[in-house]
Enzyme design. Structure first.
Site, PDB file in Angstrom:
ATOM      1  N   HIS A 307       0.862  -1.197   0.000  1.00  0.00           N
ATOM      2  CA  HIS A 307       0.000   0.000   0.000  1.00  0.00           C
ATOM      3  C   HIS A 307       0.890   1.236   0.000  1.00  0.00           C
ATOM      4  O   HIS A 307       1.941   1.256   0.621  1.00  0.00           O
ATOM      5  CB  HIS A 307      -0.906   0.020   1.247  1.00  0.00           C
ATOM      6  CG  HIS A 307      -2.089   0.908   1.087  1.00  0.00           C
ATOM      7  ND1 HIS A 307      -2.018   2.267   1.287  1.00  0.00           N
ATOM      8  CD2 HIS A 307      -3.359   0.644   0.715  1.00  0.00           C
ATOM      9  CE1 HIS A 307      -3.211   2.800   1.047  1.00  0.00           C
ATOM     10  NE2 HIS A 307      -4.039   1.840   0.704  1.00  0.00           N
ATOM     11  N   ASP A 365      -7.945  -5.239   0.096  1.00  0.00           N
ATOM     12  CA  ASP A 365      -8.439  -6.143  -0.959  1.00  0.00           C
ATOM     13  C   ASP A 365      -8.071  -7.602  -0.734  1.00  0.00           C
ATOM     14  O   ASP A 365      -8.529  -8.466  -1.479  1.00  0.00           O
ATOM     15  CB  ASP A 365      -7.877  -5.679  -2.316  1.00  0.00           C
ATOM     16  CG  ASP A 365      -8.456  -4.327  -2.705  1.00  0.00           C
ATOM     17  OD1 ASP A 365      -7.691  -3.394  -2.976  1.00  0.00           O
ATOM     18  OD2 ASP A 365      -9.698  -4.207  -2.691  1.00  0.00           O
TER      19      ASP A 365
HETATM   20  C1  SDX Z   1      -6.299  -0.047  -2.882  1.00  0.00           C
HETATM   21  O1  SDX Z   1      -4.449   4.480  -2.183  1.00  0.00           O
HETATM   22  C2  SDX Z   1      -5.384   3.875  -1.511  1.00  0.00           C
HETATM   23  O2  SDX Z   1      -5.761   4.254  -0.432  1.00  0.00           O
HETATM   24  C3  SDX Z   1      -6.012   2.658  -2.215  1.00  0.00           C
HETATM   25  C4  SDX Z   1      -7.007   1.847  -1.397  1.00  0.00           C
HETATM   26  C5  SDX Z   1      -8.299   2.624  -1.135  1.00  0.00           C
HETATM   27  O3  SDX Z   1      -8.996   2.277  -0.167  1.00  0.00           O
HETATM   28  O4  SDX Z   1      -8.639   3.509  -1.973  1.00  0.00           O
HETATM   29  O5  SDX Z   1      -6.433   1.465  -0.167  1.00  0.00           O
HETATM   30  C6  SDX Z   1      -7.426   0.596  -2.150  1.00  0.00           C
HETATM   31  O6  SDX Z   1      -6.084   0.254  -4.018  1.00  0.00           O
HETATM   32  C7  SDX Z   1      -5.403  -1.009  -2.137  1.00  0.00           C
HETATM   33  C8  SDX Z   1      -4.201  -1.516  -3.014  1.00  0.00           C
HETATM   34  C9  SDX Z   1      -4.712  -2.624  -3.902  1.00  0.00           C
HETATM   35  N1  SDX Z   1      -3.670  -3.016  -4.881  1.00  0.00           N
HETATM   36  C10 SDX Z   1      -3.015  -4.190  -4.759  1.00  0.00           C
HETATM   37  O7  SDX Z   1      -3.172  -4.983  -3.837  1.00  0.00           O
HETATM   38  C11 SDX Z   1      -2.084  -4.491  -5.923  1.00  0.00           C
HETATM   39  C12 SDX Z   1      -0.747  -5.008  -5.392  1.00  0.00           C
HETATM   40  N2  SDX Z   1      -0.058  -3.925  -4.723  1.00  0.00           N
HETATM   41  C13 SDX Z   1       0.929  -3.165  -5.467  1.00  0.00           C
HETATM   42  O8  SDX Z   1       0.636  -3.007  -6.819  1.00  0.00           O
HETATM   43  C14 SDX Z   1       1.397  -1.925  -4.727  1.00  0.00           C
HETATM   44  O9  SDX Z   1       1.688  -2.315  -3.454  1.00  0.00           O
HETATM   45  C15 SDX Z   1       0.507  -0.703  -4.677  1.00  0.00           C
HETATM   46  C16 SDX Z   1       0.051  -0.279  -6.035  1.00  0.00           C
HETATM   47  C17 SDX Z   1      -0.689  -0.953  -3.828  1.00  0.00           C
HETATM   48  C18 SDX Z   1       1.317   0.413  -4.047  1.00  0.00           C
HETATM   49  O10 SDX Z   1       2.350   0.710  -4.936  1.00  0.00           O
HETATM   50  P1  SDX Z   1       3.465   1.847  -4.582  1.00  0.00           P
HETATM   51  O11 SDX Z   1       3.114   2.573  -3.344  1.00  0.00           O
HETATM   52  O12 SDX Z   1       3.709   2.644  -5.828  1.00  0.00           O
HETATM   53  O13 SDX Z   1       4.722   0.995  -4.194  1.00  0.00           O
HETATM   54  P2  SDX Z   1       5.833   0.527  -5.207  1.00  0.00           P
HETATM   55  O14 SDX Z   1       5.211  -0.082  -6.419  1.00  0.00           O
HETATM   56  O15 SDX Z   1       6.819   1.634  -5.384  1.00  0.00           O
HETATM   57  O16 SDX Z   1       6.483  -0.677  -4.359  1.00  0.00           O
HETATM   58  C19 SDX Z   1       7.576  -0.445  -3.487  1.00  0.00           C
HETATM   59  C20 SDX Z   1       8.386  -1.750  -3.563  1.00  0.00           C
HETATM   60  C21 SDX Z   1       8.775  -2.099  -4.999  1.00  0.00           C
HETATM   61  O17 SDX Z   1       9.942  -2.905  -4.895  1.00  0.00           O
HETATM   62  P3  SDX Z   1      11.405  -2.163  -5.125  1.00  0.00           P
HETATM   63  O18 SDX Z   1      11.357  -1.464  -6.470  1.00  0.00           O
HETATM   64  O19 SDX Z   1      11.538  -1.185  -3.965  1.00  0.00           O
HETATM   65  O20 SDX Z   1      12.399  -3.299  -5.081  1.00  0.00           O
HETATM   66  O21 SDX Z   1       7.561  -2.847  -3.113  1.00  0.00           O
HETATM   67  C22 SDX Z   1       7.357  -3.745  -4.194  1.00  0.00           C
HETATM   68  C23 SDX Z   1       7.659  -2.984  -5.473  1.00  0.00           C
HETATM   69  O22 SDX Z   1       8.066  -3.885  -6.499  1.00  0.00           O
HETATM   70  N3  SDX Z   1       5.941  -4.160  -4.134  1.00  0.00           N
HETATM   71  C24 SDX Z   1       5.502  -5.382  -4.365  1.00  0.00           C
HETATM   72  C25 SDX Z   1       4.121  -5.333  -4.140  1.00  0.00           C
HETATM   73  N4  SDX Z   1       3.762  -4.090  -3.803  1.00  0.00           N
HETATM   74  C26 SDX Z   1       4.895  -3.361  -3.813  1.00  0.00           C
HETATM   75  N5  SDX Z   1       6.139  -6.520  -4.730  1.00  0.00           N
HETATM   76  C27 SDX Z   1       5.370  -7.620  -4.872  1.00  0.00           C
HETATM   77  N6  SDX Z   1       4.011  -7.659  -4.667  1.00  0.00           N
HETATM   78  C28 SDX Z   1       3.371  -6.530  -4.304  1.00  0.00           C
HETATM   79  N7  SDX Z   1       2.043  -6.561  -4.115  1.00  0.00           N
END
Ligand code: SDX
Length: 431
Positions: A307, A365
């Site tokens: 998140h 989720d």
């Molecule tokens: C919702 O914003 C809100 O409030 C949203 C929400 C709401 O109520 O409105 O809470 C609802 O959208 C919840 C999120 C649902 N999405 C998912 O579950 C999809 C999986 N999650 C990821 O796509 C991700 O965690 C996000 C999109 C939720 C957040 O992405 P960020 O903040 O841009 O973080 P990032 O992509 O920069 O990740 C930081 C690191 C990265 O690794 P490095 O480059 O530092 O090595 O963490 C890794 C990412 O690759 N990472 C993950 C991951 N989430 C982040 N790696 C594997 N699996 C994951 N799920």
């Protein structure tokens, strides 16, 4: 002494003092509105990692502590003690309603649950296998063509009418998108039922027999919806605010929010989690999929994990996880293999350095789909459920934005890296 930060351009030697805005809680913000005019410099922040887009009094999140409060009330308390329409009133108006206010609000919502009969013909244009979120975007957007009696967004009464119509009609539109997808006749709303019971009735009742809404299911849906109603400036809410900042019709703004919510990185994740759990299939495959989630070369991500704001357990996921036990015991399979798999997956991930270092926890989720499935809601309707609940937050944030004296049309700058002053070459001379 007023807090400020000083910025100095080492090339020009110019400096500027920028005031720091201290909110009621949360991170202070540097007010950079004069930066471009004074120093001729922009800020660069793709994805808005360090950017506040507005002031708001609606929802407060502390991502480090895993705190979520609607108008100052902890979400855990509301989930236990309140219900959908009471929380909707709270988000819209800022305070919990008195008994009289709640009754009046409930009566207004109940008076707007039906949709125009000609709106039903819109569904015929969608193929039966259209994703219900595609239907929602289209049908909600089309509401703009029906209501010409409340289009002055600068009129508080018109704004309230549009907000109430959206909250009242979104379940009817959602249930109709489900009925269309299964080829069953639409079911009219029943105004003697509660908000969530009415939705279950419209989704699962059929004309040829009586349908009794299970109170356990209705209560569970109430709790799930309360957890999803607002979440400060997430992607879809920011979309609604940006769309509304141009003065667009409120129904069009909410349709834009639905479109943004659909993405798997946002609200579409609940559907993606169920599909992921079904793909993983067995506890024995967990390590293989965790390895894929950690592999930068593999686009697979652990859906329902991570998140932007929560660097601790999402408080909503905590409530939903405990709800799974209760709902599965009463409505589903207490030994639901997908729930067991989800629990094991969480256990493995939260003991893995990759997830620990990046503070990746289950988000809202991760468990919601287990509950929706136990309520008989199909996977392709999960994000529609999210949209129903979030409509309350979207309209509340839209109303706050419209009345914010500091708000202007949202129009970010860019860092341009393209060509300049190129000469046009006729096609016959191009190689
Ligand atoms: C919702 O914003 C809100 O409030 C949203 C929400 C709401 O109520 O409105 O809470 C609802 O959208 C919840 C999120 C649902 N999405 C998912 O579950 C999809 C999986 N999650 C990821 O796509 C991700 O965690 C996000 C999109 C939720 C957040 O992405 P960020 O903040 O841009 O973080 P990032 O992509 O920069 O990740 C930081 C690191 C990265 O690794 P490095 O480059 O530092 O090595 O963490 C890794 C990412 O690759 N990472 C993950 C991951 N989430 C982040 N790696 C594997 N699996 C994951 N799920």
């Amino acid at each position: 002494m007023k807090r400020f930060v000083t910025l100095t351009d080492n090339q020009t030697g110019q400096s500027i003092e920028l005031p720091v805005l201290e909110g009621q809680a949360g991170s202070p913000a540097i007010d950079i509105r004069t930066l471009y005019r004074e120093l001729g410099l922009l800020t660069y922040d793709p994805g808005f990692l360090s950017t506040s887009s507005c002031r708001s009094k609606i929802t407060y999140i502390d991502g480090e502590q895993g705190i979520l409060q609607y108008r100052g009330y902890p979400i855990e308390t509301l989930a236990q003690k309140s219900h959908f329409l009471e929380v909707a009133y709270l988000l819209l108006h800022g305070d919990l309603p008195t008994q009289e206010e709640l009754e009046a609000f409930t009566a207004v919502i109940r008076g707007h649950t039906m949709i125009n009969e000609s709106l039903k013909r819109f569904y015929d244009g969608f193929y039966h296998n259209a994703h219900p979120m595609a239907v929602m975007v289209g049908v909600v957007g089309s509401l703009s063509s029906f209501y010409h009696d409340s289009t002055d967004i600068l009129n508080p009464r018109h704004r309230e009418i549009a907000a109430y119509r959206l909250i009242a009609k979104i379940p009817t539109i959602a249930a109709a998108s489900y009925k269309h997808s299964i080829g069953e006749p639409f079911v009219y709303p029943r105004n003697d039922l509660g908000y969530c019971a009415n939705l279950l009735h419209m989704m699962f009742a059929v004309p040829c027999e009586e349908y009794i809404v299970d109170p356990v299911a209705s209560r569970a849906l109430n709790m799930v919806f309360m957890l999803h109603m607002d979440h400060e400036q997430n992607a879809s809410t920011s979309t609604v605010r940006l769309t509304g900042s141009s003065g667009a019709d409120p129904f069009a703004c909410i349709a834009a929010g639905i479109a943004a919510l659909w993405g798997p990185a946002h609200g579409g994740a609940n559907e993606a989690v169920l599909n992921m759990l079904e793909e993983i299939g067995d506890v024995g495959n967990i390590d293989k999929y965790l390895a894929r989630a950690k592999d930068k070369a593999d686009p697979f991500r652990l859906m329902g994990f991570g998140h932007r704001i929560y660097k601790n357990y999402d408080p909503r996921a905590k409530v939903l996880r405990s709800m799974c036990h209760e709902v599965l015991d009463k409505l589903g399979d207490p030994n639901d293999p997908l729930f067991e798999l989800a629990l094991r997956l969480e256990e493995h991930a939260l003991s893995d350095d990759y997830f620990i270092e990046r503070k990746l926890y289950p988000n809202v989720d991760f468990y919601s789909g287990i509950i929706y499935k136990a309520l008989g809601i199909p996977t392709n309707m999960f994000t529609v459920m999210f949209a129903i609940a979030r409509t309350v937050g979207w309209v509340s944030q839209w109303m706050e934005m419209i009345t914010d004296p500091e708000q202007k049309i949202g129009r970010p700058h860019q860092v341009y890296e393209g060509h300049l002053n190129r000469e046009y070459v006729e096609i016959e001379k191009r190689v």
